[in-house]
Each structure stands twice: as C-alpha cells, then as structure tokens.
Design an enzyme around this catalytic site. Sequence first.
Site, PDB file in Angstrom:
ATOM      1  N   ASN A 148     -45.535 -47.546 -43.629  1.00  0.00           N
ATOM      2  CA  ASN A 148     -44.888 -46.480 -42.985  1.00  0.00           C
ATOM      3  C   ASN A 148     -45.647 -46.369 -41.487  1.00  0.00           C
ATOM      4  OD1 ASN A 148     -43.051 -45.553 -44.839  1.00  0.00           O
ATOM      5  ND2 ASN A 148     -44.546 -44.460 -45.930  1.00  0.00           N
ATOM      6  N   HIS A 171     -48.036 -50.071 -48.784  1.00  0.00           N
ATOM      7  CA  HIS A 171     -47.566 -49.724 -50.283  1.00  0.00           C
ATOM      8  C   HIS A 171     -46.997 -50.939 -50.861  1.00  0.00           C
ATOM      9  CE1 HIS A 171     -47.290 -45.320 -49.174  1.00  0.00           C
ATOM     10  NE2 HIS A 171     -47.361 -45.814 -48.128  1.00  0.00           N
ATOM     11  N   ASP A 180     -52.017 -45.667 -55.986  1.00  0.00           N
ATOM     12  CA  ASP A 180     -51.465 -44.566 -55.083  1.00  0.00           C
ATOM     13  C   ASP A 180     -51.900 -43.124 -56.087  1.00  0.00           C
ATOM     14  OD1 ASP A 180     -49.594 -43.706 -52.329  1.00  0.00           O
ATOM     15  OD2 ASP A 180     -49.889 -42.400 -53.893  1.00  0.00           O
ATOM     16  N   ILE A 181     -52.422 -42.101 -55.461  1.00  0.00           N
ATOM     17  CA  ILE A 181     -52.605 -40.880 -56.362  1.00  0.00           C
ATOM     18  C   ILE A 181     -51.201 -40.228 -56.868  1.00  0.00           C
ATOM     19  CG2 ILE A 181     -52.734 -39.263 -54.443  1.00  0.00           C
ATOM     20  CD1 ILE A 181     -55.241 -38.351 -55.713  1.00  0.00           C
ATOM     21  N   HIS A 187     -52.174 -49.103 -44.155  1.00  0.00           N
ATOM     22  CA  HIS A 187     -52.161 -49.218 -45.464  1.00  0.00           C
ATOM     23  C   HIS A 187     -50.621 -49.801 -45.744  1.00  0.00           C
ATOM     24  CE1 HIS A 187     -51.066 -44.977 -44.780  1.00  0.00           C
ATOM     25  NE2 HIS A 187     -50.087 -45.119 -45.760  1.00  0.00           N
ATOM     26  N   GLY A 220     -42.769 -41.426 -42.062  1.00  0.00           N
ATOM     27  CA  GLY A 220     -43.588 -40.600 -43.474  1.00  0.00           C
ATOM     28  C   GLY A 220     -45.062 -41.282 -43.317  1.00  0.00           C
ATOM     29  N   GLN A 221     -45.832 -41.644 -42.339  1.00  0.00           N
ATOM     30  CA  GLN A 221     -47.157 -41.935 -42.201  1.00  0.00           C
ATOM     31  C   GLN A 221     -47.812 -40.636 -42.256  1.00  0.00           C
ATOM     32  OE1 GLN A 221     -48.602 -44.721 -39.407  1.00  0.00           O
ATOM     33  NE2 GLN A 221     -50.636 -44.761 -40.478  1.00  0.00           N
TER      34      GLN A 221
HETATM   35  P1  AMP Z   1     -48.155 -42.565 -46.034  1.00  0.00           P
HETATM   36  O1  AMP Z   1     -47.137 -41.693 -46.488  1.00  0.00           O
HETATM   37  O2  AMP Z   1     -47.448 -43.970 -45.816  1.00  0.00           O
HETATM   38  O3  AMP Z   1     -49.463 -42.395 -44.839  1.00  0.00           O
HETATM   39  O4  AMP Z   1     -49.160 -43.036 -47.390  1.00  0.00           O
HETATM   40  C1  AMP Z   1     -50.262 -42.307 -47.850  1.00  0.00           C
HETATM   41  C2  AMP Z   1     -50.252 -42.388 -49.512  1.00  0.00           C
HETATM   42  O5  AMP Z   1     -51.623 -42.054 -49.605  1.00  0.00           O
HETATM   43  C3  AMP Z   1     -49.288 -41.402 -50.011  1.00  0.00           C
HETATM   44  O6  AMP Z   1     -48.566 -42.309 -50.883  1.00  0.00           O
HETATM   45  C4  AMP Z   1     -50.313 -40.624 -51.029  1.00  0.00           C
HETATM   46  O7  AMP Z   1     -49.887 -40.265 -52.084  1.00  0.00           O
HETATM   47  C5  AMP Z   1     -51.396 -41.384 -50.999  1.00  0.00           C
HETATM   48  N1  AMP Z   1     -52.775 -40.771 -51.120  1.00  0.00           N
HETATM   49  C6  AMP Z   1     -53.224 -39.755 -50.575  1.00  0.00           C
HETATM   50  N2  AMP Z   1     -54.524 -39.516 -50.975  1.00  0.00           N
HETATM   51  C7  AMP Z   1     -54.767 -40.301 -52.067  1.00  0.00           C
HETATM   52  C8  AMP Z   1     -55.951 -40.772 -52.502  1.00  0.00           C
HETATM   53  N3  AMP Z   1     -57.089 -39.859 -52.662  1.00  0.00           N
HETATM   54  N4  AMP Z   1     -56.045 -41.670 -53.723  1.00  0.00           N
HETATM   55  C9  AMP Z   1     -54.678 -42.448 -53.510  1.00  0.00           C
HETATM   56  N5  AMP Z   1     -53.882 -42.356 -52.840  1.00  0.00           N
HETATM   57  C10 AMP Z   1     -53.829 -41.496 -51.928  1.00  0.00           C
END
Ligand code: AMP
Length: 114
Positions: free
Chosen positions: A87, A102, A30-31, A100, A93-94
């Site tokens: 999520n 986590h 995760d970024i 995906h 929080g999605q």
């Molecule tokens: P959610 O909020 O459950 O939809 O999770 C989306 C996740 O994607 C968040 O934890 C972000 O930090 C992560 N995210 C967004 N852009 C990127 C990216 N380019 N590379 C890796 N993770 C990312």
Amino acid sequence: MAECLFCAIVAGEIPATTVLETDRILAFRDINPQAPTHVLVIPKEHYPTVAALAAADAELLGEMITAAHRVAADEGVSETGYRVVFNTGPRAGQTVFHVHGHVLGGRLLAWPPG
Ligand code: AMP
Ligand code: ZN
C-alpha cells in the site's frame, strides 16, 4: 522510543512475532490479520514508501521480495497462492510510513481488491 512504529519494532521497543530475520530484513505477523497468513516484511532501515526504497536501494527492495517469497513458502501458501501488497500513500490505505510488504495467503483472495 523510536518515532516510527516499525522502527520501534526493529529496535525491540515494541514486541512482534518474528517469522524471519536477516541482517537487513525483518518479517513479523500483522497484529490485525486479514488472512490466515498475514505477515509484514520490512527493511530494518527506515524508508517511508516502496517508491522511496526503490529509488534509494533497489538491492534492498530485492531482498524484501526474496524474503516475502520465503515467508510464503515457510507458511505453506506458495503452491495455493498468495499476494505481496505494498500500500503506497493514504488513498491506497497506507497507515504506517515505514515501507512494508503484506504477505497474504491461506484463503481465496478476491480480485480486484476493494
Ligand atoms: P498499511 O495499512 O499498509 O500501512 O499496513 C499497516 C499494517 O500494520 C496494518 O495491517 C496493521 O494491522 C499493522 N500493524 C499496526 N501495528 C502493528 C503492530 N504493533 N504489530 C504488527 N502489525 C501492526
Ligand atoms: Zn521506520
């Protein structure tokens, strides 16, 4: 460029730090990590939510869970404890509508979550 962020990662159009890849699954860091281990596990095929994936391809969902637990073992958190979170929907929080999981671990995780 793919319209979906995670489809773009699968296509190699956006870079990611991959930790596990199979023919149908990708796992990458995760970024914006919320724990020392924070890896996202996704199917390469696009489904918006875990509910949509479960309805369409339960076997692929099983592969995601298996991959999540393999990541936890590889990251060294399977003994201390970790969480796999889906999520689902905006009020949970999605923010990315490509399913995906986590994988979170490496610190004490509060329960219940906020
Ligand atoms: P959610 O909020 O459950 O939809 O999770 C989306 C996740 O994607 C968040 O934890 C972000 O930090 C992560 N995210 C967004 N852009 C990127 C990216 N380019 N590379 C890796 N993770 C990312
Ligand atoms: Zn997608």
